[in-house]
Write an enzyme that holds these catalytic residues in place. Structure first.
Site, short mmCIF file in Angstrom:
data_model
loop_
_atom_site.label_atom_id
_atom_site.label_comp_id
_atom_site.label_asym_id
_atom_site.label_seq_id
_atom_site.Cartn_x
_atom_site.Cartn_y
_atom_site.Cartn_z
N GLN A 152 -0.26 4.86 1.05
CA GLN A 152 -0.41 5.00 2.50
C GLN A 152 0.96 5.17 3.16
OE1 GLN A 152 -3.50 4.93 4.44
NE2 GLN A 152 -2.04 5.82 5.85
N ASP A 182 -2.54 -1.94 12.27
CA ASP A 182 -3.48 -2.08 11.16
C ASP A 182 -4.41 -3.25 11.52
OD1 ASP A 182 -4.74 -2.00 8.66
OD2 ASP A 182 -3.09 -2.97 7.58
N HIS A 222 0.87 -1.17 0.00
CA HIS A 222 0.00 0.00 0.00
C HIS A 222 0.91 1.23 0.00
CE1 HIS A 222 -3.47 2.38 0.35
NE2 HIS A 222 -3.92 2.06 1.55
N ARG A 230 -3.31 11.79 3.38
CA ARG A 230 -3.47 11.03 2.13
C ARG A 230 -3.69 12.01 0.98
NH1 ARG A 230 -5.05 5.63 2.23
NH2 ARG A 230 -4.78 5.76 -0.03
N1 CP Z 1 -6.21 3.60 4.55
C1 CP Z 1 -6.96 3.37 3.45
O1 CP Z 1 -6.46 3.03 2.37
O2 CP Z 1 -8.29 3.57 3.61
P1 CP Z 1 -9.45 3.16 2.61
O3 CP Z 1 -9.47 1.66 2.55
O4 CP Z 1 -10.70 3.73 3.19
O5 CP Z 1 -9.14 3.73 1.25
N1 NVA Z 2 -4.25 -4.08 5.49
C1 NVA Z 2 -5.50 -3.40 5.18
C2 NVA Z 2 -5.26 -1.97 4.85
C3 NVA Z 2 -6.50 -1.17 4.60
C4 NVA Z 2 -6.23 0.25 4.20
C5 NVA Z 2 -6.22 -4.11 4.06
O1 NVA Z 2 -5.57 -4.51 3.08
O2 NVA Z 2 -7.43 -4.30 4.15
#
Ligand code: CP
Ligand code: NVA
Length: 305
Positions: free
Chosen positions: A133, A225, A130, A293
Site C-alpha cells: 500500500q 485510515d 503494509h 495497487r
Molecule cells: N487497502 C487494502 O489493502 O485493501 P484490502 O484490505 O481490501 O485489500
Molecule cells: N490499518 C488497516 C489497513 C487496511 C488496508 C488494517 O490493518 O485493517
C-alpha cells in the site's frame, strides 16, 4: 532472491526502480490495452488470514495481466501456524508456486514464511506494516504532483501499520510527514526512532502531534485510515470515543493547501475517519490510489518473480 516484506529493506534507489517499473507497466497497459506476458507460466500463491478487496483482486488481476496465474488461499483453508506450522506451509508452497503473497495477523508469520520459503515472499499486510500500500501511495503522489521529494503529508489517525509504512517511506524518499494521533494511539516509539535515524542527515521533517489541525496546516497530502484495524474489532467502541477529533472532514481539509489531495488506503469507514463530503469531494484521490495497487504490485511481481 528478494522478498518484499517492508519498505525499510529497500534503498531509495531500489524504491525508485519499483516506481519506474510501475509507471512503465501502467503506461504499457493504458496504451496497448495489455502488458507483455513477462510472467508467462509463473504462479503466485496468495495466503489470506484476513479479508481483502484490493489486495486480493489487484494481485490476481496483476498476475493475469503479466501472463501468469494466482492461487487464492482463503483464511479458512490452511490454518497458518495452526493446522500446519508456518515453516512447513512455506516449504510446501515453495514447491508449487514462484512467489508467495501473504496477509497475516502477526508480522512474525511473514518473517517465518520468508525464512523458510524458496521463492520470494510479499507482505500483503501484517499487524506491523503494509508495504504494498505504501509503495502504491508514493506512486500515486508521484503521479499526481510529478515529484515526491519535498512534499508534506499529514497522516491523521491511528499510529498503525499504515502510519508505520508511510513514515519509513517518507524517510526513504524525502517527503515530510506530520502524524496526528490521540494519546495512546501514536506511532510505536521504535518506528519513530527508526524513521528519525534514517532522516538524520536529510532535510526530511517528521512531526508527531496530538493536534490534527497542526498536522494538516499547509500540507500537500492528507492521509487517513480506519480507527480500528482488522483484528482490533473488540476495541472499536472504545476507539470511537477517542478518535472523532481526528476525523478528516471539510473543516479539517480547509487547513491544508488549497491544492492538497486526500488519500485513504480503503476500506473507508465513512462518517468515522473520513466524511462522505471529503471522500467524494474534489480533493480526494482515493480511487485512483486504489487502482494504483494494480500497477505498483505488478512492478513488485515483475521485479521479484
Ligand atoms: N487497502 C487494502 O489493502 O485493501 P484490502 O484490505 O481490501 O485489500
Ligand atoms: N490499518 C488497516 C489497513 C487496511 C488496508 C488494517 O490493518 O485493517
Amino acid at each position: 532472491m528478494q522478498h518484499f516484506l517492508d519498505i525499510n529493506s529497500f534503498s531509495a534507489t531500489e524504491l525508485w526502480q519499483f516506481l519506474k517499473k510501475a509507471k512503465a507497466l501502467k503506461d504499457e497497459l493504458k496504451t496497448n490495452g495489455s502488458n507483455k506476458p513477462i510472467l508467462a507460466g509463473k504462479t503466485l500463491g496468495m495466503i489470506f488470514q484476513k479479508p481483502s478487496l484490493r489486495t486480493r483482486v489487484s494481485f490476481e488481476v496483476g498476475m493475469l495481466h503479466l501472463g501468469g496465474q494466482a492461487v487464492y488461499i482463503s483464511p479458512q483453508e490452511i490454518g497458518l501456524g495452526k493446522r500446519e506450522s508456518v515453516a512447513d506451509v512455506a516449504r510446501v508452497l515453495s514447491g508449487y508456486v514462484d512467489g508467495i503473497m501473504a496477509r497475516v495477523f502477526s508480522h512474525d508469520h511473514i518473517l517465518e514464511l520468508a525464512e523458510y520459503s524458496r521463492v520470494p515472499v510479499i507482505n500483503g499486510l501484517s499487524d506491523y506494516n503494509h508495504p504494498c500500500q505504501a509503495l502504491t501511495d508514493v506512486f500515486t503522489m508521484w503521479e499526481h504532483f510529478g515529484r515526491i521529494e519535498g512534499l508534506t503529508m499529514a497522516y491523521v489517525g491511528d499510529g498503525n501499520n499504515m502510519a508505520t509504512s508511510l513514515v519509513i517511506a517518507a524517510a526513504k524518499l524525502g517527503f515530510h510527514i506530520n502524524i496526528a494521533s490521540p494519546a495512546g494511539y501514536s506511532l510505536p516509539p521504535t518506528i519513530l526512532s527508526q524513521a528519525k535515524s534514517l532522516t538524520e542527515d536529510t532535510e526530511v521533517n517528521i512531526l508527531v502531534t496530538e493536534d490534527s489541525i497542526e498536522a494538516v496546516t499547509d500540507v500537500d497530502v492528507i492521509y487517513t485510515d480506519t480507527w480500528a484495524s482488522m483484528g482490533q474489532e473488540a476495541e472499536s467502541q472504545e476507539r470511537l470515543k477517542v478518535f472523532p477529533p481526528y476525523q478528516v472532514n471539510n473543516k479539517l481539509v480547509a487547513f491544508a493547501k488549497p491544492e492538497a489531495v486526500v488519500m485513504h488506503c480503503l476500506p473507508a469507514h465513512r462518517g468515522e475517519e473520513i466524511t462522505d463530503e471529503v471522500a467524494d469531494g474534489p480533493q480526494a484521490i482515493v480511487f485512483p490510489q486504489a487502482e494504483n495497487r494494480l500497477h505498483a504490485q505488478k512492478a513488485i511481481l515483475a521485479l521479484l518473480l
